[in-house]
Design an enzyme around this catalytic site. Structure first.
Site, PDB file in Angstrom:
ATOM      1  N   HIS A 129      48.385  31.877  79.708  1.00 28.91           N
ATOM      2  CA  HIS A 129      47.638  30.777  80.304  1.00 28.91           C
ATOM      3  C   HIS A 129      47.360  31.069  81.782  1.00 28.91           C
ATOM      4  O   HIS A 129      46.249  30.881  82.268  1.00 28.91           O
ATOM      5  CB  HIS A 129      48.414  29.463  80.186  1.00 28.91           C
ATOM      6  N   HIS A 137      57.873  29.182  80.164  1.00 29.45           N
ATOM      7  CA  HIS A 137      57.857  30.425  80.941  1.00 29.45           C
ATOM      8  C   HIS A 137      58.835  30.360  82.100  1.00 29.45           C
ATOM      9  O   HIS A 137      59.066  29.288  82.666  1.00 29.45           O
ATOM     10  CB  HIS A 137      56.465  30.702  81.523  1.00 29.45           C
TER      11      HIS A 137
END
Length: 174
Positions: free
Chosen positions: A110, A149
């Protein structure tokens, strides 16, 4: 090996702090929305708008296509090569806010795509560059807040995204 351990220790410390800070619950809803802007649909809309408004020979459109043709395979090679587990798999008693699309964490796709598109759009629309980079940085931040993440995953996403965009621009404009 010692360097990798030190980086991982830093990552876990920063990740744990951010996900335990009192404001975390308030950030989650906003971060879900920001993260969704980098799911890919927005990029397709930008490409469609460029086709419609500028035609298929538009340099920005070509740069985006080339950049994605390079970035996605490199991103997948890094994911499968490093095989870094996501925070939920590494940290006991932790559950991410959203369900990730795949198993591995490094790098953040992303974040990579957001910085790549921000860099490309910002090259052609320099007045928008600060806002575009702010959006891309918020995408990376949101991925950490949502628990999918570690911070260095998003930092590598920045490097991959900006690097791919610059390479694509250099290739097409030289």
């Amino acid at each position: 090996m010692k360097l990798i351990y030190s980086i991982h220790k830093y990552d876990v410390t920063m990740f744990t702090w951010l996900n335990n800070v009192a404001i975390h619950a308030s950030l989650v809803r906003l971060c879900r929305t920001i993260s969704r802007t980098a799911d890919g649909f927005l990029y397709v809309l930008v490409a469609a708008w460029l086709c419609w408004d500028q035609g298929v020979d538009d340099v920005l459109l070509h740069a985006m296509v080339l950049a994605f043709l390079i970035e996605r395979p490199v991103y997948l090679l890094l994911k499968k090569g490093f095989k870094r587990n996501r925070p939920q798999q590494v940290l006991q008693n932790f559950c991410s806010v959203v369900r990730p699309a795949d198993q591995f964490s490094f790098p953040s796709g992303h974040t990579s795509a957001a910085f790549m598109v921000a860099t490309l759009l910002g090259y052609f629309l320099p007045d928008l560059l600060p806002a575009l980079y702010l959006w891309a940085a918020l995408v990376g931040f949101s991925r950490v807040v949502l628990g999918v993440h570690f911070p260095t995953d998003t930092l590598m996403g920045v490097v991959l995204g900006v690097g791919t965009a610059i390479f694509s621009l250099d290739y097409l404009l030289l």
